[in-house]
Design a protein around this motif. Structure first.
Motif, PDB file in Angstrom:
ATOM      1  N   VAL A 165       9.101   3.103   7.206  1.00 53.45           N
ATOM      2  CA  VAL A 165      10.182   2.464   6.455  1.00 53.45           C
ATOM      3  C   VAL A 165      11.306   2.033   7.383  1.00 53.45           C
ATOM      4  N   ARG A 166      11.665   2.870   8.338  1.00 48.22           N
ATOM      5  CA  ARG A 166      12.765   2.541   9.242  1.00 48.22           C
ATOM      6  C   ARG A 166      12.490   1.240   9.985  1.00 48.22           C
ATOM      7  N   ALA A 167      11.225   0.959  10.260  1.00 53.28           N
ATOM      8  CA  ALA A 167      10.864  -0.243  11.011  1.00 53.28           C
ATOM      9  C   ALA A 167      11.076  -1.527  10.209  1.00 53.28           C
ATOM     10  N   VAL A 168      11.176  -1.414   8.872  1.00 50.59           N
ATOM     11  CA  VAL A 168      11.301  -2.632   8.062  1.00 50.59           C
ATOM     12  C   VAL A 168      12.647  -2.723   7.354  1.00 50.59           C
TER      13      VAL A 168
ATOM     14  N   PRO B 223       0.825  -1.214   0.000  1.00 47.40           N
ATOM     15  CA  PRO B 223       0.000   0.000   0.000  1.00 47.40           C
ATOM     16  C   PRO B 223       0.858   1.263   0.000  1.00 47.40           C
ATOM     17  N   GLU B 224       0.328   2.332  -0.604  1.00 51.20           N
ATOM     18  CA  GLU B 224       1.055   3.596  -0.664  1.00 51.20           C
ATOM     19  C   GLU B 224       1.287   4.192   0.720  1.00 51.20           C
ATOM     20  N   LYS B 225       0.436   3.857   1.675  1.00 49.88           N
ATOM     21  CA  LYS B 225       0.544   4.422   3.018  1.00 49.88           C
ATOM     22  C   LYS B 225       1.655   3.707   3.783  1.00 49.88           C
ATOM     23  N   LEU B 226       2.894   4.134   3.541  1.00 52.08           N
ATOM     24  CA  LEU B 226       4.056   3.445   4.108  1.00 52.08           C
ATOM     25  C   LEU B 226       4.148   3.579   5.625  1.00 52.08           C
TER      26      LEU B 226
ATOM     27  N   THR C  79       2.085   2.709   7.683  1.00 58.68           N
ATOM     28  CA  THR C  79       1.489   1.525   8.291  1.00 58.68           C
ATOM     29  C   THR C  79       2.117   0.238   7.754  1.00 58.68           C
ATOM     30  N   LEU C  80       3.289   0.351   7.142  1.00 59.08           N
ATOM     31  CA  LEU C  80       3.947  -0.802   6.536  1.00 59.08           C
ATOM     32  C   LEU C  80       4.223  -1.878   7.577  1.00 59.08           C
ATOM     33  N   ASP C  81       3.853  -3.105   7.266  1.00 60.51           N
ATOM     34  CA  ASP C  81       4.030  -4.230   8.182  1.00 60.51           C
ATOM     35  C   ASP C  81       5.000  -5.239   7.564  1.00 60.51           C
TER      36      ASP C  81
ATOM     37  N   ASN D 280       5.724  -8.370   8.202  1.00 56.97           N
ATOM     38  CA  ASN D 280       5.243  -9.723   7.920  1.00 56.97           C
ATOM     39  C   ASN D 280       4.087  -9.735   6.936  1.00 56.97           C
ATOM     40  N   MET D 281       3.126  -8.823   7.126  1.00 57.61           N
ATOM     41  CA  MET D 281       1.939  -8.822   6.271  1.00 57.61           C
ATOM     42  C   MET D 281       2.247  -8.294   4.869  1.00 57.61           C
ATOM     43  N   ASP D 282       2.979  -7.161   4.780  1.00 53.05           N
ATOM     44  CA  ASP D 282       3.216  -6.525   3.497  1.00 53.05           C
ATOM     45  C   ASP D 282       4.476  -7.025   2.799  1.00 53.05           C
ATOM     46  N   LEU D 283       5.508  -7.365   3.572  1.00 49.78           N
ATOM     47  CA  LEU D 283       6.800  -7.723   2.981  1.00 49.78           C
ATOM     48  C   LEU D 283       7.128  -9.202   3.095  1.00 49.78           C
ATOM     49  N   GLU D 284       6.205  -9.981   3.613  1.00 50.84           N
ATOM     50  CA  GLU D 284       6.390 -11.428   3.752  1.00 50.84           C
ATOM     51  C   GLU D 284       7.650 -11.762   4.533  1.00 50.84           C
ATOM     52  N   GLY D 285       7.962 -10.913   5.544  1.00 51.57           N
ATOM     53  CA  GLY D 285       9.110 -11.156   6.407  1.00 51.57           C
ATOM     54  C   GLY D 285      10.449 -10.811   5.779  1.00 51.57           C
ATOM     55  N   ASP D 286      10.429 -10.244   4.567  1.00 52.05           N
ATOM     56  CA  ASP D 286      11.669  -9.924   3.850  1.00 52.05           C
ATOM     57  C   ASP D 286      11.994  -8.448   4.045  1.00 52.05           C
ATOM     58  N   ARG D 287      12.922  -8.153   4.933  1.00 49.55           N
ATOM     59  CA  ARG D 287      13.256  -6.762   5.224  1.00 49.55           C
ATOM     60  C   ARG D 287      13.915  -6.063   4.035  1.00 49.55           C
ATOM     61  N   VAL D 288      13.917  -4.734   4.078  1.00 53.01           N
ATOM     62  CA  VAL D 288      14.351  -3.913   2.952  1.00 53.01           C
ATOM     63  C   VAL D 288      15.827  -3.538   3.087  1.00 53.01           C
ATOM     64  N   ASP D 289      16.580  -3.633   1.964  1.00 55.84           N
ATOM     65  CA  ASP D 289      17.992  -3.233   1.943  1.00 55.84           C
ATOM     66  C   ASP D 289      18.176  -1.808   1.419  1.00 55.84           C
ATOM     67  N   VAL D 290      17.369  -1.439   0.411  1.00 57.90           N
ATOM     68  CA  VAL D 290      17.504  -0.134  -0.245  1.00 57.90           C
ATOM     69  C   VAL D 290      16.125   0.520  -0.331  1.00 57.90           C
TER      70      VAL D 290
END
Length: 305
Positions: free
Chosen positions: A161-164, A120-123, A125-127, A129-139
């Motif tokens: 974003v910082r949380a993921v 979702p565009e509303k970052l 509330t980014l989750d 596990n739910m939004d990223l399937e447990g795959d944290r962000v590198d960039v």
């Protein structure tokens, strides 16, 4: 790209519903979406000076990485991330038609479309596990800057974003810094667009009783950039505030702030507007910088604001 409108009327396959027989080609598409893409998204997609700097900053850091991209015009960055070997590209988009358009663009460019995921565009509330399937962000690559930083709600998005991020200390954020400026300008084009002027023996200034001088003029709405306004700088370009993205410093981005400053005209003349603009830095030094003000003297590139 912030232009989703599921309640918009649809174009109908009716010769009388469109000029020049466009109804068949646009049949079934939402009128609001078509109008906004033509007015807003096309100028952003065609801003290749901006995209070339993003691509240059991305090239050496996205290979084998999970890349999160947000903001209108970020579709180009998504394609570059795939081209440069990103393991996964997550794009912040709500509209199902624009999602499909990005997928089709990836296919047309012979890129790995299966690597594209959407959140979702509303970052804010980014989750993970739910939004990223447990795959944290590198960039993290953001195009969320405009005439006013707070109108883009960037402070809340950065917290989400910082949380993921896989590692806050090692994460790559593009761009790295932004500085917001304000200045007084004179522009005949702007004056002609926002007021009535006398011509020869015809006086029209009575219509200026209706002129709204307490309003925002966004150049993308008119399909132009600040360079097209033929601006005369009437005051010093004064910084309002700056923020850093690498590392993310959300504490420095207030949810609300009142700034009082004095802008002094350099010469006599008509002041048509107060222009708010950005310098966007892709490095900590002054190289590789986007200037959204046509009056900036050390420009590397220019972009709409």
């Amino acid at each position: 790209a912030g232009i989703s409108d599921p309640t918009s009327d649809l174009y109908e396959d009716d010769p009388n519903s469109c000029f020049f027989g466009e109804s068949a080609r646009l049949s079934g598409k939402r009128q609001g979406l078509v109008d906004l893409i033509n007015a807003r998204l096309y100028p952003l997609l065609n801003d290749w000076q901006r995209h070339s700097l993003y691509a240059k900053a991305m090239r050496s850091v996205v290979k084998g990485k999970h890349v999160l991209i947000s903001g209108a015009g970020g579709q180009i960055s998504a394609l570059y991330a795939l081209k440069y070997g990103a393991r996964k590209v997550t794009f912040a988009e709500d509209d199902k038609e624009l999602k499909e358009s990005l997928r089709q663009c990836a296919i047309e460019n012979s890129l790995h479309v299966q690597k594209i995921k959407f959140v979702p565009e509303k970052l804010e509330t980014l989750d993970e596990n739910m939004d990223l399937e447990g795959d944290r962000v590198d960039v993290f690559i953001t195009h969320d800057y405009g005439a006013m930083l707070l109108s883009d709600n960037l402070h809340a998005k950065l917290n989400g974003v910082r949380a993921v991020l896989r590692s806050t200390s090692n994460a790559v954020i593009i761009p790295s810094k932004g500085v917001q400026y304000v200045e007084l300008i004179q522009s005949k084009y702007l004056r002609q667009t926002t007021s009535a002027e006398d011509k020869d023996d015809i006086r029209l200034t009575t219509f200026n009783h209706y002129r709204n001088t307490d309003t925002m003029f966004f150049t993308p709405d008119f399909g132009i950039s600040p360079r097209d306004l033929n601006i005369t700088q009437m005051s010093r370009r004064t910084p309002l505030f700056s923020y850093h993205l690498s590392p993310i410093e959300t504490a420095r981005v207030p949810s609300k702030k009142t700034i009082t400053l004095k802008l002094e005209a350099k010469e006599s003349g008509f002041i048509d507007a107060i222009m708010v603009s950005w310098d966007i830095f892709f490095k900590d030094d002054d190289s590789n910088t986007i200037h959204t003000s046509s009056s900036s003297s050390s420009s590397s590139s220019s972009s709409s604001s």
